[in-house]
Write a protein that holds these residues in place. Sequence first.
Motif, PDB file in Angstrom:
ATOM      1  N   LYS A   9       0.883  -1.313   0.087  1.00 17.19           N
ATOM      2  CA  LYS A   9       0.035  -0.068  -0.112  1.00 17.19           C
ATOM      3  C   LYS A   9       0.879   1.305  -0.102  1.00 17.19           C
ATOM      4  CE  LYS A   9      -4.343  -1.638   0.658  1.00 17.19           C
ATOM      5  NZ  LYS A   9      -5.325  -1.324  -0.426  1.00 17.19           N
ATOM      6  N   GLY A  59      -8.444  -2.869   2.332  1.00 21.55           N
ATOM      7  CA  GLY A  59      -7.701  -4.161   2.082  1.00 21.55           C
ATOM      8  C   GLY A  59      -8.650  -5.248   2.428  1.00 21.55           C
ATOM      9  N   ARG A  66      -8.887  -6.200  -5.521  1.00 15.26           N
ATOM     10  CA  ARG A  66      -8.017  -5.171  -5.133  1.00 15.26           C
ATOM     11  C   ARG A  66      -6.700  -5.221  -6.226  1.00 15.26           C
ATOM     12  NH1 ARG A  66      -7.867  -8.319  -0.353  1.00 15.26           N
ATOM     13  NH2 ARG A  66      -5.843  -9.467  -0.836  1.00 15.26           N
TER      14      ARG A  66
END
Length: 121
Positions: A9, A59, A66
């Motif tokens: 991330k 997440g 994702r």
Amino acid sequence: MRKPILPQKRLLAAMGIWLVLSPFVLFREETLLQGMAELEALAFMAIGIGVLVMSGADGRSHLLARVTPVSALGISLIVAPTALNFTGHIVATANAWLTGSALIALAAWEVMASRGLRAIS
């Protein structure tokens, strides 16, 4: 207690910030003011904002939800110089190919990390 931020991330956010700022770093001021790199700048900024949105996404969603958008943004960056007919800026083309490849690599890293595989020992 706050959940720690995954390195994927953070790297994704860094890529988004780079893409938004890269037109100002890569092109001279005269080039930007004369509008000679409009398509390149708009493409990098739009995709960079999309990458920043993806880095802030939750997440806990499904892995495919994702990884697919990040991979699609990476592929669109790789295709952008040809599709948008970049005006001969070698640096812009190299930036698009390298950052697009890095986004696809980050998506692959996310897949490997979520399946318990070790990408880096």
